[in-house]
Design an enzyme around this catalytic site. Structure first.
Site, mmCIF file in Angstrom:
data_model
loop_
_atom_site.group_PDB
_atom_site.id
_atom_site.type_symbol
_atom_site.label_atom_id
_atom_site.label_comp_id
_atom_site.label_asym_id
_atom_site.label_seq_id
_atom_site.Cartn_x
_atom_site.Cartn_y
_atom_site.Cartn_z
ATOM 1 N N ARG A 1 -3.206 -1.630 -5.530
ATOM 2 C CA ARG A 1 -3.455 -2.643 -4.510
ATOM 3 C C ARG A 1 -4.954 -2.806 -4.294
ATOM 4 N NH1 ARG A 1 0.353 -1.499 0.672
ATOM 5 N NH2 ARG A 1 -1.639 -1.931 1.689
ATOM 6 N N ARG B 1 -9.161 1.406 6.872
ATOM 7 C CA ARG B 1 -7.780 1.213 7.351
ATOM 8 C C ARG B 1 -7.340 2.389 8.216
ATOM 9 N NH1 ARG B 1 -5.120 0.667 1.884
ATOM 10 N NH2 ARG B 1 -3.140 0.545 2.990
ATOM 11 N N ARG C 1 -1.999 5.577 -5.091
ATOM 12 C CA ARG C 1 -0.783 4.753 -5.075
ATOM 13 C C ARG C 1 -0.832 3.691 -6.171
ATOM 14 N NH1 ARG C 1 1.123 2.161 0.434
ATOM 15 N NH2 ARG C 1 -0.999 1.326 0.459
ATOM 16 N N ARG D 1 1.246 -2.914 15.043
ATOM 17 C CA ARG D 1 0.047 -2.155 14.725
ATOM 18 C C ARG D 1 -0.930 -2.113 15.886
ATOM 19 N NH1 ARG D 1 0.593 -2.529 8.851
ATOM 20 N NH2 ARG D 1 -1.015 -1.374 7.808
ATOM 21 N N LYS E 1 6.065 4.975 4.533
ATOM 22 C CA LYS E 1 6.977 4.006 5.163
ATOM 23 C C LYS E 1 7.692 3.145 4.115
ATOM 24 C CE LYS E 1 3.676 2.124 7.647
ATOM 25 N NZ LYS E 1 2.571 2.908 7.068
HETATM 26 P P1 ADP Z 1 3.091 3.399 3.397
HETATM 27 O O1 ADP Z 1 4.143 2.334 3.162
HETATM 28 O O2 ADP Z 1 3.362 4.173 4.670
HETATM 29 O O3 ADP Z 1 1.689 2.893 3.319
HETATM 30 P P2 ADP Z 1 3.942 4.408 0.767
HETATM 31 O O4 ADP Z 1 5.430 4.571 0.898
HETATM 32 O O5 ADP Z 1 3.439 3.243 0.005
HETATM 33 O O6 ADP Z 1 3.254 4.487 2.251
HETATM 34 O O7 ADP Z 1 3.379 5.767 0.143
HETATM 35 C C1 ADP Z 1 1.987 5.940 -0.109
HETATM 36 C C2 ADP Z 1 1.803 6.752 -1.376
HETATM 37 O O8 ADP Z 1 2.250 8.095 -1.160
HETATM 38 C C3 ADP Z 1 2.591 6.244 -2.585
HETATM 39 O O9 ADP Z 1 1.795 6.427 -3.746
HETATM 40 C C4 ADP Z 1 3.855 7.122 -2.612
HETATM 41 O O10 ADP Z 1 4.349 7.275 -3.934
HETATM 42 C C5 ADP Z 1 3.314 8.438 -2.063
HETATM 43 N N1 ADP Z 1 4.301 9.158 -1.250
HETATM 44 C C6 ADP Z 1 5.213 8.636 -0.382
HETATM 45 N N2 ADP Z 1 5.919 9.615 0.210
HETATM 46 C C7 ADP Z 1 5.425 10.787 -0.285
HETATM 47 C C8 ADP Z 1 5.730 12.182 -0.066
HETATM 48 N N3 ADP Z 1 6.681 12.551 0.817
HETATM 49 N N4 ADP Z 1 5.003 13.096 -0.747
HETATM 50 C C9 ADP Z 1 4.030 12.725 -1.619
HETATM 51 N N5 ADP Z 1 3.695 11.436 -1.883
HETATM 52 C C10 ADP Z 1 4.386 10.479 -1.225
HETATM 53 P P1 AMP Z 2 0.281 -2.412 4.727
HETATM 54 O O1 AMP Z 2 0.940 -2.952 3.502
HETATM 55 O O2 AMP Z 2 1.245 -2.155 5.862
HETATM 56 O O3 AMP Z 2 -0.592 -1.209 4.423
HETATM 57 O O4 AMP Z 2 -0.689 -3.576 5.260
HETATM 58 C C1 AMP Z 2 -1.745 -4.056 4.450
HETATM 59 C C2 AMP Z 2 -2.679 -4.915 5.297
HETATM 60 O O5 AMP Z 2 -1.968 -6.052 5.809
HETATM 61 C C3 AMP Z 2 -3.275 -4.238 6.539
HETATM 62 O O6 AMP Z 2 -4.426 -3.465 6.236
HETATM 63 C C4 AMP Z 2 -3.603 -5.467 7.403
HETATM 64 O O7 AMP Z 2 -4.765 -6.132 6.937
HETATM 65 C C5 AMP Z 2 -2.416 -6.385 7.123
HETATM 66 N N1 AMP Z 2 -1.292 -6.131 8.070
HETATM 67 C C6 AMP Z 2 -0.073 -5.633 7.757
HETATM 68 N N2 AMP Z 2 0.690 -5.540 8.856
HETATM 69 C C7 AMP Z 2 -0.064 -5.990 9.885
HETATM 70 C C8 AMP Z 2 0.150 -6.123 11.285
HETATM 71 N N3 AMP Z 2 1.311 -5.762 11.855
HETATM 72 N N4 AMP Z 2 -0.856 -6.614 12.045
HETATM 73 C C9 AMP Z 2 -2.015 -6.992 11.488
HETATM 74 N N5 AMP Z 2 -2.304 -6.885 10.186
HETATM 75 C C10 AMP Z 2 -1.338 -6.385 9.381
#
Ligand code: ADP
Ligand code: AMP
Length: 206
Positions: free
Chosen positions: A150, A161, A121, A87, A16
């Site tokens: 992170r 998660r 990541r 969520r 995302k």
């Molecule tokens: P989200 O925001 O949904 O948690 P991220 O965009 O942070 O996901 O992506 C999670 C991890 O996967 C990151 O390390 C990113 O570089 C990697 N990633 C994202 N899209 C792809 C893809 N299409 N193929 C492989 N790795 C990806």
């Molecule tokens: P994310 O960056 O989207 O993976 O979110 C990281 C963490 O933030 C999650 O594991 C939750 O603890 C908190 N969080 C993010 N978005 C929400 C949401 N919409 N509702 C509740 N907690 C959230």
């Protein structure tokens, strides 16, 4: 469409953040992401405690805290990509009262792949750019050296998660599927291929 209002759904690690960055570059809309907003305010005192207490355990931050962040951010935006919210069903209901959406897109990725993506990541703290130890590392040594992981991308928290996602967020996806609004995108393709499919859906929704 000049200023689309897009909801991007998907499990943690589905891509995302990666795709939101493509959307904001291309359409010049706001990136509204509860995860980033909460990370920037992890130690903020609320009547429910601090966001950190929930985030480091992989749990959801209480709805009133998150709803307020989203309402303030969406109020300021003409177009947006909303990432990380809603969520749970109660957040989805709240959202339906405060915003109209042009597209609800799901990035579909299998659970095994999600664990690898999240534990690998890395983030650039200076630019916010997202990388991966195996799939996508920056070319510049200076950038590679400053990447951070992170706090919640450890294997144990990742598994929690994903459990929380199944329990709370899967019903949100089912809800948008039932209303006929959900568009599914194969999130296991390369990032460029995912972007190409997503862009086509955004253009279609115009
Ligand atoms: P989200 O925001 O949904 O948690 P991220 O965009 O942070 O996901 O992506 C999670 C991890 O996967 C990151 O390390 C990113 O570089 C990697 N990633 C994202 N899209 C792809 C893809 N299409 N193929 C492989 N790795 C990806
Ligand atoms: P994310 O960056 O989207 O993976 O979110 C990281 C963490 O933030 C999650 O594991 C939750 O603890 C908190 N969080 C993010 N978005 C929400 C949401 N919409 N509702 C509740 N907690 C959230």
């Amino acid at each position: 469409m000049s200023e689309p209002k897009i909801l991007l759904l998907g499990a943690p690690g589905a891509g995302k953040g990666t795709q939101s960055s493509n959307i904001t570059d291309h359409y010049d809309v706001e990136h509204v992401t509860t995860g980033d907003a909460l990370r920037a305010n992890k130690d903020m005192q609320t009547e429910h405690g601090t966001p950190r207490e929930y985030m480091d355990a992989g749990e959801l931050v209480p709805d009133p805290v998150v709803n307020e962040i989203v309402e303030a951010a969406l109020g300021d935006a003409d177009g947006f990509v909303l990432d990380g919210y809603p969520r749970n069903l109660s957040q989805a209901e709240y959202l339906s009262d405060i915003a109209d959406l042009d597209l609800v897109a799901l990035l579909d990725v299998s659970k095994e792949e999600l664990v690898d993506r999240l534990t690998g990541r890395r983030m650039d703290p200076e630019t916010g750019d997202i990388y991966h130890t195996e799939f996508n590392m920056p070319d510049e040594e200076e950038v590679r050296d400053r990447l951070v992981q992170r706090d919640d991308d450890t294997e144990e928290t990742v598994r929690e998660r994903l459990r929380v996602f199944e329990e709370n967020t899967q019903p949100v996806i089912d809800h948008y599927e039932e209303t006929g609004d959900l568009v599914r995108i194969d999130g296991e393709q390369t990032p460029d291929e995912v972007w190409s499919d997503l862009k086509a859906e955004i253009e279609d929704a115009a």
